[in-house]
Design a protein around this motif. Structure first.
Motif, short mmCIF file in Angstrom:
data_model
loop_
_atom_site.label_atom_id
_atom_site.label_comp_id
_atom_site.label_asym_id
_atom_site.label_seq_id
_atom_site.Cartn_x
_atom_site.Cartn_y
_atom_site.Cartn_z
N ARG A 37 0.82 -1.21 0.00
CA ARG A 37 0.00 0.00 0.00
C ARG A 37 0.86 1.26 0.00
O ARG A 37 0.63 2.17 -0.80
N THR A 38 1.85 1.32 0.88
CA THR A 38 2.70 2.50 0.95
C THR A 38 3.68 2.54 -0.23
O THR A 38 4.02 3.62 -0.73
N ALA A 39 4.15 1.38 -0.67
CA ALA A 39 5.06 1.34 -1.82
C ALA A 39 4.35 1.83 -3.08
O ALA A 39 4.92 2.59 -3.87
N HIS A 40 3.10 1.43 -3.26
CA HIS A 40 2.35 1.87 -4.43
C HIS A 40 1.98 3.34 -4.33
O HIS A 40 1.87 4.03 -5.36
N ALA A 41 1.77 3.85 -3.11
CA ALA A 41 1.52 5.28 -2.95
C ALA A 41 2.74 6.08 -3.38
O ALA A 41 2.62 7.12 -4.06
N VAL A 197 -9.76 -17.25 7.03
CA VAL A 197 -8.41 -17.81 6.83
C VAL A 197 -7.99 -17.66 5.37
O VAL A 197 -6.85 -17.26 5.07
N LEU A 198 -8.90 -17.97 4.45
CA LEU A 198 -8.57 -17.86 3.03
C LEU A 198 -8.29 -16.41 2.63
O LEU A 198 -7.33 -16.13 1.89
N ILE A 199 -9.10 -15.49 3.12
CA ILE A 199 -8.92 -14.08 2.77
C ILE A 199 -7.61 -13.55 3.33
O ILE A 199 -6.86 -12.83 2.66
N VAL A 200 -7.31 -13.91 4.57
CA VAL A 200 -6.05 -13.47 5.18
C VAL A 200 -4.86 -14.03 4.41
O VAL A 200 -3.85 -13.33 4.19
N ALA A 201 -4.95 -15.28 3.99
CA ALA A 201 -3.86 -15.89 3.22
C ALA A 201 -3.64 -15.16 1.90
O ALA A 201 -2.50 -14.92 1.48
N VAL A 202 -4.74 -14.80 1.23
CA VAL A 202 -4.63 -14.08 -0.04
C VAL A 202 -4.08 -12.68 0.18
O VAL A 202 -3.17 -12.22 -0.53
N LEU A 203 -4.62 -11.97 1.18
CA LEU A 203 -4.18 -10.60 1.44
C LEU A 203 -2.72 -10.54 1.87
O LEU A 203 -2.00 -9.59 1.54
N SER A 204 -2.29 -11.54 2.65
CA SER A 204 -0.90 -11.53 3.12
C SER A 204 0.08 -11.61 1.95
O SER A 204 1.21 -11.11 2.04
N ARG A 205 -0.36 -12.22 0.86
CA ARG A 205 0.48 -12.28 -0.34
C ARG A 205 0.49 -10.95 -1.07
O ARG A 205 1.55 -10.45 -1.48
N PHE A 206 -0.68 -10.34 -1.24
CA PHE A 206 -0.78 -9.11 -2.00
C PHE A 206 -0.32 -7.89 -1.21
O PHE A 206 -0.04 -6.85 -1.80
N ASP A 207 -0.24 -7.99 0.11
CA ASP A 207 0.16 -6.85 0.93
C ASP A 207 1.66 -6.62 0.94
O ASP A 207 2.13 -5.62 1.48
N ARG A 208 2.42 -7.55 0.40
CA ARG A 208 3.87 -7.38 0.34
C ARG A 208 4.26 -6.72 -0.98
O ARG A 208 3.74 -7.08 -2.03
N ALA A 209 5.15 -5.72 -0.88
CA ALA A 209 5.60 -5.03 -2.09
C ALA A 209 6.39 -5.98 -2.96
O ALA A 209 7.34 -6.63 -2.50
N ALA A 210 6.03 -6.07 -4.23
CA ALA A 210 6.67 -7.04 -5.14
C ALA A 210 8.14 -6.74 -5.34
O ALA A 210 8.94 -7.64 -5.55
N VAL A 211 8.51 -5.46 -5.26
CA VAL A 211 9.91 -5.11 -5.53
C VAL A 211 10.83 -5.58 -4.43
O VAL A 211 12.06 -5.60 -4.60
N HIS A 212 10.27 -5.98 -3.27
CA HIS A 212 11.10 -6.43 -2.16
C HIS A 212 11.01 -7.93 -1.95
O HIS A 212 11.57 -8.45 -1.00
N GLU A 213 10.28 -8.64 -2.81
CA GLU A 213 10.17 -10.08 -2.64
C GLU A 213 11.48 -10.75 -3.07
O GLU A 213 12.14 -10.33 -4.03
N GLY A 214 11.83 -11.80 -2.36
CA GLY A 214 13.01 -12.55 -2.72
C GLY A 214 14.30 -11.88 -2.30
O GLY A 214 15.35 -12.27 -2.75
#
Length: 214
Positions: A37-41, A197-214
């Motif tokens: 959210r903040t990275a995209h802002a 549980v399913l929603i939290v699992a999905v959101l936990s993936r999308f809430d991470r900035a892609a540029v910092h993954e890995g």
């Protein structure tokens, strides 16, 4: 069905969603660059600054903002339709629980879920409508000739508007997604925690900035 078990299931659903949102809020304060959210802002601010450096980009920037505005409008429209449908379906039970016929409001799991559903839909509508407002203002600014004095004067406001609009759009879409576990709980009390549980699992993936993954 045991009322205590229904209350427990409702409470578990609520606590899972609230707990996850609280965790995300803390993470955003500690490491905002790692949260989407903040990275995209920041990305939107950088985009506005970039298009403000190149002459002839006014049309492209206006088209980009128009696409973003349409996305926020679709979210607002979906929230309005959901809110109207929820009010229509929940009105009889709300009238019985909160109407004049009841000496005291009867707090039931279904009443709590219906009120929470109305709250989420209304919050989604307000956030999405405000996002449309800020995108609209930013569109006027980005459409000004780059070399004009007015564009230079309003450029800081334009960057702030696209940031606010993006954050509000994110909140509006998020509130709409959080509706799913509440609807599942209304259909069957024990479906709420599973959906949460399913929603939290999905959101936990999308809430991470892609540029910092890995």
């Amino acid at each position: 069905m045991n009322v205590d078990m229904v209350w427990l299931s409702t409470l578990v659903t609520f606590m899972m969603l609230f707990g996850y949102e609280a965790t995300v809020a803390v993470a955003q304060r500690r490491r905002p660059e790692r949260m989407a959210r903040t990275a995209h802002a920041a990305l939107r601010e950088d985009w506005f600054a970039a298009v403000s450096l190149h002459g002839g980009s006014e049309l492209l920037s206006v088209q980009t903002l128009r696409n973003a505005l349409m996305s926020a409008t679709m979210t607002a429209s979906t929230a309005v339709l959901g809110l109207m449908g929820t009010v229509t379906l929940a009105a009889p039970s709300l009238h019985v629980s909160l109407g004049e016929a009841a000496a005291l409001p009867r707090l039931t799991p279904r009443l709590v879920l219906e009120l929470l559903l109305l709250t989420l839909l209304f919050a989604s509508l307000v956030c999405s409508a405000m996002a449309v407002r800020y995108y609209n203002h930013a569109g006027f600014i980005s459409g000004m000739p780059l070399e004009s004095e007015a564009r230079q004067r309003w450029a800081p406001a334009g960057a702030a508007y696209v940031r606010r609009a993006g954050l509000l759009y994110s909140w509006g879409l998020r509130h709409l997604i959080l509706v799913a576990p509440i609807l599942a709980s209304l259909l069957h009390p024990f479906a709420g925690p599973v959906a949460a549980v399913l929603i939290v699992a999905v959101l936990s993936r999308f809430d991470r900035a892609a540029v910092h993954e890995g």
